[in-house]
Design a protein around this motif. Sequence first.
Motif, PDB file in Angstrom:
ATOM      1  N   LYS A  54      27.597 -42.474 -84.231  1.00 16.05           N
ATOM      2  CA  LYS A  54      27.457 -42.473 -85.682  1.00 16.05           C
ATOM      3  C   LYS A  54      27.760 -43.872 -86.215  1.00 16.05           C
ATOM      4  O   LYS A  54      28.590 -44.590 -85.654  1.00 16.05           O
ATOM      5  CB  LYS A  54      28.433 -41.468 -86.305  1.00 16.05           C
ATOM      6  CG  LYS A  54      28.094 -40.020 -86.047  1.00 16.05           C
ATOM      7  CD  LYS A  54      29.198 -39.110 -86.541  1.00 16.05           C
ATOM      8  CE  LYS A  54      29.499 -39.282 -88.012  1.00 16.05           C
ATOM      9  NZ  LYS A  54      30.560 -38.359 -88.483  1.00 16.05           N
ATOM     10  N   PRO A  55      27.125 -44.298 -87.304  1.00 16.75           N
ATOM     11  CA  PRO A  55      27.426 -45.628 -87.865  1.00 16.75           C
ATOM     12  C   PRO A  55      28.847 -45.676 -88.413  1.00 16.75           C
ATOM     13  O   PRO A  55      29.376 -44.678 -88.915  1.00 16.75           O
ATOM     14  CB  PRO A  55      26.393 -45.786 -88.985  1.00 16.75           C
ATOM     15  CG  PRO A  55      25.963 -44.389 -89.317  1.00 16.75           C
ATOM     16  CD  PRO A  55      26.064 -43.592 -88.058  1.00 16.75           C
ATOM     17  N   ASN A  56      29.463 -46.832 -88.303  1.00 14.08           N
ATOM     18  CA  ASN A  56      30.800 -47.058 -88.829  1.00 14.08           C
ATOM     19  C   ASN A  56      30.852 -48.484 -89.366  1.00 14.08           C
ATOM     20  O   ASN A  56      30.416 -49.416 -88.686  1.00 14.08           O
ATOM     21  CB  ASN A  56      31.857 -46.854 -87.738  1.00 14.08           C
ATOM     22  CG  ASN A  56      33.282 -46.958 -88.262  1.00 14.08           C
ATOM     23  OD1 ASN A  56      33.734 -48.023 -88.654  1.00 14.08           O
ATOM     24  ND2 ASN A  56      33.993 -45.830 -88.276  1.00 14.08           N
ATOM     25  N   PRO A  57      31.382 -48.689 -90.561  1.00 15.79           N
ATOM     26  CA  PRO A  57      31.349 -50.027 -91.173  1.00 15.79           C
ATOM     27  C   PRO A  57      32.148 -51.082 -90.416  1.00 15.79           C
ATOM     28  O   PRO A  57      31.967 -52.283 -90.662  1.00 15.79           O
ATOM     29  CB  PRO A  57      31.918 -49.797 -92.573  1.00 15.79           C
ATOM     30  CG  PRO A  57      32.699 -48.523 -92.478  1.00 15.79           C
ATOM     31  CD  PRO A  57      31.991 -47.693 -91.465  1.00 15.79           C
ATOM     32  N   TYR A  58      33.038 -50.664 -89.507  1.00 10.03           N
ATOM     33  CA  TYR A  58      33.869 -51.626 -88.785  1.00 10.03           C
ATOM     34  C   TYR A  58      33.380 -51.888 -87.357  1.00 10.03           C
ATOM     35  O   TYR A  58      33.941 -52.730 -86.662  1.00 10.03           O
ATOM     36  CB  TYR A  58      35.314 -51.125 -88.732  1.00 10.03           C
ATOM     37  CG  TYR A  58      35.927 -50.953 -90.096  1.00 10.03           C
ATOM     38  CD1 TYR A  58      36.325 -52.051 -90.842  1.00 10.03           C
ATOM     39  CD2 TYR A  58      36.073 -49.681 -90.650  1.00 10.03           C
ATOM     40  CE1 TYR A  58      36.863 -51.889 -92.108  1.00 10.03           C
ATOM     41  CE2 TYR A  58      36.621 -49.513 -91.913  1.00 10.03           C
ATOM     42  CZ  TYR A  58      37.017 -50.617 -92.640  1.00 10.03           C
ATOM     43  OH  TYR A  58      37.545 -50.467 -93.883  1.00 10.03           O
ATOM     44  N   ALA A  59      32.369 -51.179 -86.934  1.00  7.03           N
ATOM     45  CA  ALA A  59      31.955 -51.252 -85.531  1.00  7.03           C
ATOM     46  C   ALA A  59      31.533 -52.659 -85.117  1.00  7.03           C
ATOM     47  O   ALA A  59      31.893 -53.138 -84.039  1.00  7.03           O
ATOM     48  CB  ALA A  59      30.820 -50.257 -85.269  1.00  7.03           C
ATOM     49  N   GLN A  60      30.798 -53.342 -85.953  1.00  5.37           N
ATOM     50  CA  GLN A  60      30.313 -54.672 -85.587  1.00  5.37           C
ATOM     51  C   GLN A  60      31.440 -55.700 -85.573  1.00  5.37           C
ATOM     52  O   GLN A  60      31.554 -56.505 -84.644  1.00  5.37           O
ATOM     53  CB  GLN A  60      29.208 -55.119 -86.546  1.00  5.37           C
ATOM     54  CG  GLN A  60      28.597 -56.463 -86.168  1.00  5.37           C
ATOM     55  CD  GLN A  60      27.411 -56.823 -87.054  1.00  5.37           C
ATOM     56  OE1 GLN A  60      26.980 -56.051 -87.900  1.00  5.37           O
ATOM     57  NE2 GLN A  60      26.870 -58.026 -86.864  1.00  5.37           N
TER      58      GLN A  60
END
Length: 379
Positions: free
Chosen positions: A352-358
């Motif tokens: 799932k996308p997460n704003p902190y992943a990158q």
Amino acid sequence: MKDVLVIGDGIIGRSIAYACTKRGYRTAILTEQNQYNATRSAGGMLTPSAEIESAQAILMQFAQESCSQYAQFIREIEDFSDTKCEYIQSGTLMLALHRDHQNDLRYLAEAQRAVGMHVQELNRREVLQKEPNLSPQVVGALYAEHDHSINPRTLHAALGHALDTMQVSTIRASKIQVHPSDNQLDLVSYYQAQRRVEIRATHVIVCAGAWTNELLPKPLALPSKPIKGQFVRLQGPPLIDQVVRTPDVYLIPRAHGEIYVGASTEDQGFKSDQTAGAIMELLYHAWRAAPGIYEMNILEQGVGFRPSLRDNLPAIGKTAIEGLLVATGHYRHGIMLAPQTNDLILDILAEKPNPYAQAFCPQRFAPAPPNDKPIQEIT
């Protein structure tokens, strides 16, 4: 065969195992015991406002969101474990004992307000009304009502009880090794009583703090180094009710009249010596803030190693080997960042996308691929 194998048994490892099990993953923990781990030596401050000048904006946002989850996180763990975690919600005083401290706090307050943090400026009289046992030489303070603290050792124990209740096994072993094959995770091996054992899991998450690189294949090594911290635990009649910080030291109240005094910051590799100079400085600065510590008993003085990465951000997520993840590099914020670290790991496992992943991706340190485009001649 497990869905998730967590390597590491500190707060980050146990809380990830707890979160994964709650989500329905079949989970186990594999660990090598280490007396100098960060969890055992941590203070447990949940104080993003005090870190605003030294941390990147993305990390402060992550920390604030993590702290906003803490009360619910603790309630769930206490319910599962039937163990109190010593979560103290009485706020934090950032103290000025002289004019230089006062200037430091003025800049800190500006930085806090610039990002919408609410802090209250207190004069000497107001400080001593809150904490009568502080030094009468105090000149002022910032009070952060929503900055709290937790006892990492009791939280760690409560997580252990919760995992036992959830039937998550913890394997204590030595010589743990991760074995990849063709950029995919193959198996993990370890030794128990001189017997080599192999275990397979769909996902392996390495959460071994300052020792994470020892468990990763060499090409995946992170730009990590251990930062040594020395601390002192004192005990006596209750002296303070909330976290007290100066630019030189912090004092954290715990149950039964205990105060944690910390902590030095030493870039010396894995040198575990306890030194008179570091302890003397901690106690001197603590005494200047709260003179009553002079009469307290010393319960413990110790050393721990914080995992620090080159860019001062944690590494949380997938490595270049399919099925192998890491959660490390939290430096001195591991206790504070545990709930949000759990959420990020769960999102990554679920794709799932997460704003902190990158920002926190462990592969951000990999060398850039070569530019294979042909060089054009200039005519």
